[in-house]
Write an enzyme that holds these catalytic residues in place. Structure first.
Site, PDB file in Angstrom:
ATOM      1  N   TYR A   1     -48.669 -24.803 -13.086  1.00 67.19           N
ATOM      2  CA  TYR A   1     -48.966 -26.100 -12.193  1.00 67.19           C
ATOM      3  C   TYR A   1     -49.612 -26.609 -10.946  1.00 67.19           C
ATOM      4  CZ  TYR A   1     -49.720 -32.199 -12.294  1.00 67.19           C
ATOM      5  OH  TYR A   1     -50.162 -32.521 -11.855  1.00 67.19           O
TER       6      TYR A   1
ATOM      7  N   LYS B   1     -52.826 -26.832  -9.110  1.00 69.03           N
ATOM      8  CA  LYS B   1     -52.977 -27.955  -8.602  1.00 69.03           C
ATOM      9  C   LYS B   1     -53.264 -27.358  -6.607  1.00 69.03           C
ATOM     10  CE  LYS B   1     -53.441 -31.772 -11.193  1.00 69.03           C
ATOM     11  NZ  LYS B   1     -54.504 -32.042 -11.801  1.00 69.03           N
TER      12      LYS B   1
END
Length: 230
Positions: free
Chosen positions: A100, A104
Site C-alpha cells: 500500500y 501510494k
C-alpha cells in the site's frame, strides 16, 4: 467497471462525457488493503494492491487526459482538474503496509509528472493524503476510526470533501503538482523530496572516503519523519 481495467476505465470516463456533455474533474479514490509484513507478503497480495491503487489511478487519468488533449488541440482549451488520492503511508511509509505504501508513493510520483505534462492542456493535477473513516480504515484501525459520542468527529469522511471540492474548482487553477494532507479540521501541504545537502569532489569517490562524507551530509539534512507504526 474496474478502474484498473483499461477498457473499464475508458468506459467510466466516456460515460461521464456522453451523459453530461463533457468532463471537468477526475477524482481518483478507489483502493483496498492487503496488509501484511513484507517477509510474509505474497506476490498476489503485492500485485493486487499496486494494481488497484496505482494502475487504477493511471488508467482513468490516461483516458481523461486523452480527452482533454483532444479538446486542447481542437482549440477549446480545457480548465480541468485531476485529484488523486495518496496517503500518509505513501508519504512516510507504514509498517505492515509495504504494498500500500509503495502504491501510494507511486501515486505521488505520477501526480508530479502528470502536473508537469498536462499543464499545456489546461489541466491541474494534485493529490490528497486523507485520514478518515472508510470501509477500508474501519477494518484496519477500528479503535482510531470509532465515531465519538459527541463533539467534532475528526474522522468523518465529510471533512475531506471540502478540499477536494476546492481543488476541483476554477479558484484552484494556479495550484498544481501539490500533495495535501487533510484530517478533521487540519489541512497541510506535504513537503516532499527535495535536493538536500551535497558535496561534489569533482572526481570519482572511493568507498573508504564516503563514510565521513555521508555522515556529514546526514547531520546537515533534516531528520525524516518516522514511518507509521515504527
Amino acid at each position: 467497471d474496474d478502474v484498473a481495467d483499461w477498457d473499464g476505465a475508458k468506459s467510466l470516463v466516456h460515460t461521464a462525457i456522453e451523459e453530461f456533455g463533457g468532463l471537468d474533474v477526475l477524482v481518483n479514490n478507489a483502493g483496498f488493503l492487503r496488509d501484511r509484513m513484507l517477509v510474509a507478503m505474497s506476490v498476489e497480495e503485492w500485485d493486487a494492491v499496486v494494481r488497484v491503487h496505482l494502475r487504477g489511478h493511471f488508467c482513468t487519468l490516461r483516458h481523461a487526459a486523452g480527452y482533454w488533449r483532444e479538446q486542447s488541440k481542437a482549440g477549446a482549451q480545457p480548465d480541468a482538474r485531476i485529484i488523486n488520492t495518496s496517503s500518509g503511508a505513501g508519504i512516510m511509509g507504514s509498517v505492515g503496509q509495504g504494498n500500500y505504501s509503495a502504491a501510494k508513493a507511486g501515486i505521488v510520483g505520477m501526480t508530479l509528472v502528470a502536473a508537469a505534462e498536462l499543464a499545456r492542456y489546461g489541466v491541474t493535477v494534485n493529490a490528497i493524503a486523507p485520514a478518515a473513516r472508510t470501509r477500508m480504515t474501519e477494518l484496519a484501525m477500528p479503535e482510531m476510526m470509532k465515531a465519538p459520542e459527541s463533539g467534532f468527529d475528526a474522522m468523518a469522511p465529510e471533512n475531506v470533501s471540502p478540499l477536494v471540492v476546492w481543488l476541483g474548482s476554477p479558484d484552484s487553477r494556479e495550484v498544481t503538482g501539490r500533495v495535501f494532507e487533510v484530517e478533521g479540521g487540519l489541512v497541510s501541504v506535504a513537503d516532499g523530496w527535495q535536493h538536500g545537502p551535497r558535496v561534489d569532489k569533482g572526481d570519482r569517490w572511493s568507498p573508504a572516503e564516503l563514510g565521513d562524507v555521508v555522515r556529514d551530509l546526514i547531520a546537515k539534512a533534516p531528520a525524516p519523519t518516522p514511518v507509521y507504526g515504527s
